[in-house]
Design a protein around this motif. Structure first.
Motif, PDB file in Angstrom:
ATOM      1  N   ALA A 426      11.551   9.485  42.116  1.00  0.00           N
ATOM      2  CA  ALA A 426      11.013   9.552  40.720  1.00  0.00           C
ATOM      3  C   ALA A 426      11.356  10.747  40.030  1.00  0.00           C
ATOM      4  CB  ALA A 426       9.620   9.101  40.641  1.00  0.00           C
ATOM      5  N   MET A 427      11.907  11.767  40.668  1.00  0.00           N
ATOM      6  CA  MET A 427      12.204  13.165  40.124  1.00  0.00           C
ATOM      7  C   MET A 427      12.565  13.410  38.624  1.00  0.00           C
ATOM      8  SD  MET A 427      11.370  15.371  42.414  1.00  0.00           S
ATOM      9  CE  MET A 427      12.021  17.099  42.040  1.00  0.00           C
ATOM     10  N   ILE A 430       9.433  12.807  36.614  1.00  0.00           N
ATOM     11  CA  ILE A 430       8.251  14.269  36.582  1.00  0.00           C
ATOM     12  C   ILE A 430       9.143  15.200  35.770  1.00  0.00           C
ATOM     13  CG2 ILE A 430       7.836  15.988  38.300  1.00  0.00           C
ATOM     14  CD1 ILE A 430       7.412  14.050  40.597  1.00  0.00           C
ATOM     15  N   ARG A 431      10.584  15.258  35.877  1.00  0.00           N
ATOM     16  CA  ARG A 431      11.206  16.142  34.771  1.00  0.00           C
ATOM     17  C   ARG A 431      11.053  15.811  33.322  1.00  0.00           C
ATOM     18  NH1 ARG A 431      15.206  16.220  38.878  1.00  0.00           N
ATOM     19  NH2 ARG A 431      15.329  18.289  39.878  1.00  0.00           N
ATOM     20  N   GLY A 434       6.940  16.171  32.647  1.00  0.00           N
ATOM     21  CA  GLY A 434       6.569  17.491  32.669  1.00  0.00           C
ATOM     22  C   GLY A 434       4.688  17.695  32.660  1.00  0.00           C
ATOM     23  N   PRO A 435       4.602  18.979  32.463  1.00  0.00           N
ATOM     24  CA  PRO A 435       2.916  18.955  32.573  1.00  0.00           C
ATOM     25  C   PRO A 435       2.665  18.618  31.064  1.00  0.00           C
ATOM     26  CG  PRO A 435       4.153  21.200  33.089  1.00  0.00           C
ATOM     27  CD  PRO A 435       5.180  20.165  32.527  1.00  0.00           C
ATOM     28  N   GLY A 437       1.963  15.769  29.717  1.00  0.00           N
ATOM     29  CA  GLY A 437       2.538  14.298  29.455  1.00  0.00           C
ATOM     30  C   GLY A 437       1.995  13.215  29.932  1.00  0.00           C
ATOM     31  N   TYR A 439       2.738   9.219  31.840  1.00  0.00           N
ATOM     32  CA  TYR A 439       4.043   8.270  32.436  1.00  0.00           C
ATOM     33  C   TYR A 439       4.028   7.178  32.115  1.00  0.00           C
ATOM     34  CZ  TYR A 439       4.805  12.125  35.819  1.00  0.00           C
ATOM     35  OH  TYR A 439       5.172  13.441  36.361  1.00  0.00           O
TER      36      TYR A 439
ATOM     37  N   ILE B  67      10.151  22.903  37.295  1.00  0.00           N
ATOM     38  CA  ILE B  67       9.354  22.497  36.246  1.00  0.00           C
ATOM     39  C   ILE B  67       8.123  23.122  35.836  1.00  0.00           C
ATOM     40  CG2 ILE B  67       7.925  20.422  35.343  1.00  0.00           C
ATOM     41  CD1 ILE B  67       9.385  18.794  37.213  1.00  0.00           C
ATOM     42  N   PRO B 243      -0.614  15.327  34.624  1.00  0.00           N
ATOM     43  CA  PRO B 243       0.223  15.951  35.554  1.00  0.00           C
ATOM     44  C   PRO B 243       0.425  17.697  35.235  1.00  0.00           C
ATOM     45  CG  PRO B 243       1.479  15.020  33.851  1.00  0.00           C
ATOM     46  CD  PRO B 243      -0.010  14.522  33.535  1.00  0.00           C
ATOM     47  N   LEU B 244       0.277  18.221  36.404  1.00  0.00           N
ATOM     48  CA  LEU B 244       0.762  19.508  36.747  1.00  0.00           C
ATOM     49  C   LEU B 244      -0.046  20.582  35.818  1.00  0.00           C
ATOM     50  CD1 LEU B 244       4.507  18.869  36.826  1.00  0.00           C
ATOM     51  CD2 LEU B 244       3.060  19.438  38.594  1.00  0.00           C
ATOM     52  N   ALA B 274       0.235   6.589  35.081  1.00  0.00           N
ATOM     53  CA  ALA B 274      -0.289   7.161  33.990  1.00  0.00           C
ATOM     54  C   ALA B 274      -0.257   8.740  33.944  1.00  0.00           C
ATOM     55  CB  ALA B 274      -1.705   6.851  33.580  1.00  0.00           C
TER      56      ALA B 274
END
Lengths: 519, 519
Positions: A426-427, A430-431, A434-435, A437, A439, B67, B243-244, B274
C-alpha cells in the motif's frame, strides 16, 4: 478471505445421478455461500520444549509397558494384541516399548472425507482445519423456549443451521440427542437428516455395532457401495474411557469403521484432575499413551485405516468438581497434544466452542474464544464442537450456534497470515494520503474495502444512538433473530429423488425390524 | 500460579516515611492479594515472515524519507530535527534513511517503573507483561445505572477496583473522564486518586504541558524529588495523530516527560482503513514509520529516556465506518507490530480488553478474549485497557472491569508454560490410579488441587439446578454483585499523613490558582 471461499449451486457437482429432474432442481436452488476448509498460512504455537516432549514420550511408553490399558469385554481385541506381541493378562494389555508407535506408522497423515457435494469434501490433516458443530447434548436452549430435552425437530434445525453457516465445513454428528425417538432408532433419523438437509460431510453412529453398520449401509445408498468401499465418507467419534480403558461399545464402532476404511477420531475424554493427573505434563502423558494404544488398535484392524489423534481435555473446578472450560490448563494441554500428534504424523482433533456457562453470555464467550483461539494456533485439523456448545456440553444452544459460527470467520482470516505483495504494501496509498489525511476515500481502500476486513454477520456495529433506538439488543437477542432468519431462508440442497426414496425405505425398514428401546 | 503471586501488608515497604503512626496503620491494614507482573515462559507468536519484515522495514524508511512526518505548531521540534540532520520544510520533517532507527538506539530495552509500594514496581520490557486498566472513556455504565457521563466519584471507584484486582499490575491513568470537574483541574484529582487510593504504579497527565508538569510535581511530593529525578515513576500515553502527524499538545507532554527521564508510550492511534491503509502490511509500515519518528524524537529530547513502541490499531466496519475490535486483522497487526518492536529492542504496548459492544455481553467477551489472547502471545510488554473497556472505548463498564480483570488470571497461568519436572510428570499418580480409576482422591491431586488449575472469582461453576435455584444469574449480574462486594470490602492502603497533606495542599493551591475551564 476470498481465496478461501467458494460459491456454488446447491447440490451441484459430481453425482447428479437422478437425470433431468434432479439437474433442474439443482439449477433453481438458491446459492449458499460456504467457505473452503482452512489451510493455515501461519505457524503453530508450541508450548512444550524439546526436553519436555522427550520426557512425555518416554513416560507414555512406560505407561503402556508397565501399567498397560484395558480392553473390556473384548476377547477378539485381546487376541489381536497378543498376536501383535503385547503382554495380555485378564483384560489388561501391556504393550512393549515402541510397539504401539510402530503400529501407528501405517495410519495416514491425511485423508479426504468425501461429501455428497464434492465441493464440500474436506482434507483432514496437514496444515488444514475442518470445523464441525457441537456433538452430544441431550438438551437444547433458546431465548424464549429456555432449556428443554432435545427432539428430532431440534436436530433437523441444527443441521439446517450448519448447512447455512458459511464457516462450518462439516455437518457433524449428534448435534443434539433427539430424545423423542427410541434410542435404538434415533441414529437412522440423524443420519437421514445429515444426508438430506445438508450436503456437507458428516459423522457416523458409534453407540452400537449395528448402528455403525447402518451408517455404512446408508452411505452406500447415498454414495454408491463401490465409492464407500474405496473412500472415507464418514469421520466418527470413538472416545476412550479415560484413564486407559477401551470399552467394547466404542471398540465395536472402531472395528466396524476401521475395517471399512472409514475415518475415526480416537479421543481420550478427560476432565483433568478426575480422569487424568491434575498437572499438564501428567495429563499429556496419559493422553499420548491412550492415543498410541487406540490408533495402534485401529491399525491392527486394518493397516491404513484413517485415524485422528484426539484430545478432548478440560479442567476441573476443585471446589465444585465441575468441568471448566477456556482455562489456561486446557489451552496448554491442547497445544502440547498438538505437538505430540504432529510428531506422530497424525491428524489432530481438539478444541471447540467449549464453555461451562448456562447461558450464551459473557462467560460463555470468554471461555469459547479462549478455546477457539488456542485451537487455531495449536494446529488442530478437526475441530468438533466448533459451534453451539453450552453448559459443559449438556446443552445445544441455538443462539450460541450462530454466534460461534460467526466467530469461526475470524479464524479463517487469521489463518491466512499476512500478505506482503506490492498491493498489500500500500505504498501508493500512503503516498496519496500523506500526513493528516484519511484513507477512507483513497484508491487502495476503495479497491479492497469489501474483502480486506472480516465483518461479523450477527454482532452489533451500530452507533450508540441507533443501537439504542433499535431496542438496545444484546448479543443473545441479535443471535435469536439471526436463527429465525436463517431457518426461514433455508432451502434444502437438491438430492436425487431415487436416492432419497431409497434412504427413506432403508430407514423405514430398519425401524420396523425391531421394537422401540429407550435404554 | 503461586510463583507469580506475592502477598503483602498494604502500604508496606520502602518509603514508610511518616514514623510510628504510619507504620502502625500499615500493620493493621488488610492483606490484599496482588500478582507480580507476568514474565513469559512461552514463545512469542510471529506472523510475519523474515521477507515481510524486511519489506516493511524498508518501506517505513521510504515513508520517513520521501513523505516524512508533520510536527505541527512546534518550531522547537523542527529545529531539533534540522539539527539532527533531517530535511525540514514547513512543518514536514523528512528523515534520511536510517537516521530515525539510529536515534532510537539510545532508548532502553527495559525500565523499572516505581510504585509507592516497591512490591508493586513493574519492569517494562524483555519477557514481561504489565497489565493496566481502561483509559479515556467519557461515559461509565453499570447494570442498574445504565450509561451516563463519568464523574470523579466513578473515577475513584475504578481506582479502588484496580487496587483490589489481583491480576492488574498498574493503576492506569484516565480510567474514566471525571466530567464533573473542570477540564483544567481534573488531572489533579485523578493523580491524587491514583496516589492515595492505590499503591500500584500509574500514568501522568498528557493533555497540556502544565498538567504534565503537575504530574511530576505531585510525584516529587509522593516519592521525593531526588528519587523522581533518578527513576521513572510514571509511564504516560503519547498518541500519534495518525497518519504521520505529531500534534503539539502530545509533543508538549512527551517533551516534559522525556526531559524528566519519565516513561512514555509512543503510540499510533489507528482505525485501519481510516487512519492507515486497509491492508495489514500497509498499516504496519505506517505504524513503524510513526514509532520510529516518535521514539527518535524522544531521544532528541533526552537520550536514554524510556520510550515504548505503541500500537493501538483496530479495524473498521466498511459498512458503518465504526471501529471494530477482536477482528483477525487487528490481531495480525498486533503480532506484526510486536515483531517490529522486538527488532528495535523496545518495549511494546498493544492490545487490551477491546470491544465494540454496547453491553458486557457475548459480543464484548468474544472481542475482548480475541484481543487478550493475541496480546499475550504477541509479546506485549505493556497492555493498557486490560480491563473495563466497553463500546469502542466510549464507556468504562464496572461489570466488564471485574469480568476482564478475572480473565487476566488466565493470561498469568498461560504465560507460565508447561512444567515437566518429576512432580509434574505425575507418573506415581498414573501408577496409583491405573485403568478405570479416578484421580480425585490420589495423593498427587490432593497435593496440588489448590494451585494446579486456574479458578475464576466471578464466573459460574455451579451445577445447573443450583444455579437455577440461585436465580439463574448471567455474567452481567454476577459481575455486578462482585463490583458491590469489592467496593464494600475496599480499604485504602496506608500513606504517610504528611505526604497526603502535602499532596492535598498542592492540589488545592493549583485549583485555586486559575478559574475553572470546561474546554
Amino acid at each position: 478471505m476470498s481465496e478461501n471461499t467458494t460459491e456454488r449451486q446447491a447440490g451441484g457437482g459430481r453425482r447428479a445421478r437422478g437425470g433431468g429432474a434432479a439437474r433442474r432442481a439443482e439449477r433453481t436452488a438458491p446459492r449458499i455461500e460456504a467457505a473452503r476448509y482452512i489451510t493455515r498460512n501461519i505457524p503453530d504455537f508450541e508450548v512444550l520444549t524439546p526436553e519436555a516432549i522427550e520426557i512425555i514420550e518416554l513416560n507414555a511408553e512406560t505407561v503402556l509397558e508397565e501399567i498397560g490399558v484395558s480392553f473390556v469385554d473384548n476377547p477378539a481385541a485381546l487376541k489381536r494384541w497378543r498376536d501383535a506381541g503385547a503382554d495380555v493378562s485378564g483384560d489388561r494389555v501391556r504393550i512393549p516399548r515402541g510397539l504401539a508407535r510402530q503400529l501407528c506408522a501405517t495410519a495416514p497423515s491425511r485423508y479426504t472425507q468425501h461429501a455428497r457435494n464434492p465441493e464440500r469434501n474436506v482434507e483432514i490433516g496437514r496444515r488444514n482445519l475442518v470445523l464441525a458443530p457441537v456433538y452430544g447434548p441431550p438438551f437444547v436452549r433458546d431465548l424464549h423456549g429456555g432449556r428443554r430435552y432435545a427432539t428430532m425437530a431440534d436436530f433437523e434445525k441444527f443441521v439446517k443451521l450448519g448447512y447455512m453457516s458459511k464457516w462450518l465445513h462439516h455437518s457433524g454428528g449428534t448435534v443434539c440427542e433427539p430424545t423423542d425417538v427410541a434410542v435404538n432408532k434415533r441414529h437412522l433419523g440423524m443420519l437421514y437428516a445429515h444426508m438430506r438437509w445438508s450436503d456437507k460431510p458428516f459423522m457416523g453412529s458409534v453407540t452400537e455395532r449395528s448402528r455403525a453398520v447402518d451408517s455404512i449401509r446408508m452411505c452406500e445408498i447415498l454414495f454408491g457401495a463401490d465409492f464407500v468401499g474405496a473412500n472415507p465418507v464418514m469421520t466418527s467419534l470413538v472416545n476412550i474411557n479415560s484413564p486407559l480403558t477401551f470399552d467394547n461399545i466404542m471398540m465395536d464402532a472402531l472395528e466396524v469403521y476401521a475395517e471399512a476404511g472409514q475415518g475415526c477420531i480416537i479421543s481420550p475424554f478427560i476432565v483433568g484432575g478426575a480422569m487424568a493427573p491434575v498437572s499438564v505434563a501428567g495429563t499429556l502423558t496419559q493422553v499420548l499413551a491412550e492415543v498410541l494404544a487406540g490408533v495402534a488398535y485401529s491399525q491392527l484392524i486394518r493397516p491404513g485405516a484413517p485415524a485422528i489423534f484426539g484430545a478432548f481435555v478440560t479442567s476441573i473446578d476443585m471446589n465444585s468438581g465441575a468441568p471448566t472450560f477456556g482455562t489456561p490448563e486446557a489451552s496448554k494441554i491442547l497445544w502440547g497434544a498438538g505437538q505430540l500428534a504432529r510428531r506422530m504424523g497424525l491428524p489432530f482433533r481438539s478444541g471447540g466452542a467449549l464453555c461451562g456457562s448456562k447461558l450464551p453470555d459473557a462467560q460463555a464467550a470468554y471461555e469459547t474464544a479462549n478455546t477457539l483461539n488456542a485451537m487455531l494456533l495449536g494446529g488442530v485439523n478437526f475441530c468438533l464442537h466448533a459451534a453451539g456448545w453450552l453448559e459443559g456440553g449438556l446443552v445445544s444452544s441455538f443462539e450460541k450456534f450462530v454466534l460461534d459460527a460467526d466467530q469461526l470467520g475470524v479464524l479463517h482470516s487469521l489463518a491466512e497470515g499476512v500478505d506482503a505483495d506490492a498491493d498489500a504494501q500500500a505504498m501508493d496509498a500512503i503516498r496519496e494520503v500523506g500526513p493528516a489525511g484519511h484513507y477512507l476515500g483513497c484508491a487502495h481502500t476503495q479497491a479492497h474495502f469489501k474483502d480486506a476486513i472480516w465483518r461479523s454477520q450477527v454482532l452489533d456495529y451500530k452507533p450508540f444512538e441507533t443501537w439504542h433506538d433499535d431496542g438496545g439488543l444484546d448479543s443473545h437477542q441479535l443471535a435469536h433473530a439471526r436463527v429465525q432468519r436463517l431457518l426461514r431462508d433455508y432451502t434444502a440442497p437438491a438430492i436425487d429423488p431415487g436416492i432419497d426414496e431409497a434412504l427413506q425405505a432403508y430407514v423405514a425398514e430398519r425401524k420396523a425390524s425391531e421394537p422401540d428401546a429407550y435404554a
